[in-house]
Design a protein around this motif. Structure first.
Motif, short mmCIF file in Angstrom:
data_model
loop_
_atom_site.label_atom_id
_atom_site.label_comp_id
_atom_site.label_asym_id
_atom_site.label_seq_id
_atom_site.Cartn_x
_atom_site.Cartn_y
_atom_site.Cartn_z
N UNK A 269 15.18 8.44 3.64
CA UNK A 269 16.13 7.35 3.61
C UNK A 269 15.49 6.02 3.92
N UNK A 270 16.32 4.96 3.96
CA UNK A 270 15.93 3.58 4.23
C UNK A 270 15.24 2.99 3.00
N UNK A 271 13.97 2.58 3.11
CA UNK A 271 13.30 1.90 1.99
C UNK A 271 12.69 2.94 1.05
N UNK A 272 13.56 3.66 0.36
CA UNK A 272 13.18 4.86 -0.36
C UNK A 272 12.23 4.61 -1.52
N UNK A 273 12.45 3.51 -2.27
CA UNK A 273 11.59 3.28 -3.42
C UNK A 273 10.16 2.95 -2.98
N UNK A 274 10.05 2.20 -1.90
CA UNK A 274 8.71 1.82 -1.43
C UNK A 274 7.98 3.00 -0.82
N UNK A 275 8.63 3.76 0.03
CA UNK A 275 7.97 4.92 0.64
C UNK A 275 7.57 5.93 -0.43
N UNK A 276 8.44 6.14 -1.42
CA UNK A 276 8.11 7.08 -2.49
C UNK A 276 7.01 6.53 -3.38
N UNK A 277 6.95 5.22 -3.58
CA UNK A 277 5.87 4.64 -4.36
C UNK A 277 4.54 4.80 -3.64
N UNK A 278 4.53 4.59 -2.33
CA UNK A 278 3.31 4.75 -1.54
C UNK A 278 2.86 6.20 -1.60
N UNK A 279 3.79 7.12 -1.32
CA UNK A 279 3.46 8.55 -1.37
C UNK A 279 3.03 8.96 -2.77
N UNK A 280 3.72 8.45 -3.79
CA UNK A 280 3.41 8.84 -5.16
C UNK A 280 2.02 8.44 -5.60
N UNK A 281 1.53 7.30 -5.07
CA UNK A 281 0.18 6.90 -5.41
C UNK A 281 -0.85 7.91 -4.94
N UNK A 282 -0.65 8.43 -3.73
CA UNK A 282 -1.60 9.42 -3.19
C UNK A 282 -1.41 10.79 -3.83
N UNK A 283 -0.17 11.18 -4.04
CA UNK A 283 0.08 12.48 -4.69
C UNK A 283 -0.48 12.50 -6.11
N UNK A 284 -0.26 11.41 -6.84
CA UNK A 284 -0.80 11.34 -8.19
C UNK A 284 -2.30 11.30 -8.21
#
Length: 326
Positions: A269-284
């Motif tokens: 929750x909260x700043x979901x797009x940003x946290x998921x973008x940060x995580x997605x960069x490393x996961x990808x």
């Protein structure tokens, strides 16, 4: 020199695509009710900017500005490259985007273009520094969200990566914690691309020795505590912890890890797009483009828009290839 095998190139492409996918997937849930622990995020648009389904937000748009400059200059440490980054930020800002972070808006709103873009990064840095001297909080997550291109531009030079990460961060976030978080995440992405492993501690030696113990403790918390601990997460430190915790706690490998890591980040929750973008960069970066849902890749789009057509996954692939000089 990093050998650009097919696997390495797939992971480099995955870093940019994973960030954009996480961004667009998290958009509908930004600062709204938290999803249930079993809730499945859907790329349905909406959010703070009333985005179209699959449209990325400021997170990826600003990363595009960094990526375009890095692909042109093959580095992000030179004054000319940083001028190009600043110009990209202003091009995006002047396009009247539907959502801009508060700190970024205040800094870029005080930057005035001259007759050329030469020296533009200095003027942008001055505006960022001026804001930091009067603002109470300057450690927002708006710099951390755009780090993946910095890592890709410096796969063979950790020191240049650290310099670039700090310099690009300070263009809008003149703050030590913001700069540190970008160095740490960039190095984690570089290691994932080059060595195919997750190591969020890899960049500790690249930050000021006076702050290493504190960051060690913060990363330990991300490793040991449940991802939902790290909210609110608009602060660069808790955003990094939220993303790291999501990556480290999500189960599985390959496509399963990418999917569950992104879902975990959004469920915080909260700043979901940003946290998921940060995580997605490393996961990808770890698992590659090939591990990211083809449907998600087909759906993502956003700034820059040229001749009425938004950028899409093919543009991210072209930029990733340019950044690593494929």
């Amino acid at each position: 020199m990093t050998s650009l095998t097919g696997e390495v190139l797939d992971r480099a492409r995955g870093a940019l695509i994973g960030g954009a996918v996480g961004d667009a997937l998290g958009v509908p849930y930004e600062f709204s009710l938290r999803l249930a622990s079993t809730g499945v995020p859907i790329m349905r648009g909406g959010g703070l900017g009333d985005f179209a389904p699959g449209e990325w937000s400021d997170d990826t748009s600003m990363a595009m500005g960094v990526a375009m400059a890095g692909a042109r200059h093959r580095t992000l440490v030179s004054p000319a490259a940083l001028d190009d980054v600043a110009a990209g930020f202003l091009d995006w800002f002047e396009s009247n985007p539907p959502d801009v972070g508060n700190q970024t808006r205040k800094v870029l709103g005080n930057v005035h273009r001259g007759t050329s873009d030469t020296g533009l990064s200095t003027r942008t840095l001055d505006a960022s520094r001026d804001f930091a001297q009067t603002a109470e909080h300057t450690g927002g997550n708006g710099a951390l969200m755009r780090t993946a291109p910095v890592a890709l531009a410096h796969l063979d030079d950790r020191n240049a990566l650290a310099d670039a990460a700090q310099n690009v961060a300070r263009l809008t976030h003149f703050d030590d914690e913001a700069a540190d978080s970008c160095v740490l995440w960039c190095e984690a992405i570089r290691v994932a691309v080059v060595d195919a492993r997750i190591d969020v501690y890899a960049g500790l030696d690249l930050i000021d020795v006076k702050r290493r113990d504190e960051w060690q403790t913060l990363l330990d918390e991300a490793r040991d505590q449940h991802p939902n601990t790290f909210t609110p997460n608009g602060y660069t430190v808790t955003a990094l912890q939220a993303a790291a915790s999501s990556v480290l706690h999500a189960p599985g490998e390959g496509a399963d890890h990418v999917r569950d890591g992104l879902f975990t980040a959004i469920r915080i929750g909260d700043d979901t797009d940003t946290v998921a973008a940060i995580a997605g960069g490393l996961l990808g970066a770890r698992w590659g483009r090939s591990a990211i849902s083809e449907q998600w890749q087909a759906d993502i789009h956003g700034w820059p828009v040229r001749s009425g057509a938004p950028a899409r996954v093919a543009d991210l692939v072209t930029l990733a290839d340019g950044l690593v000089d494929a």
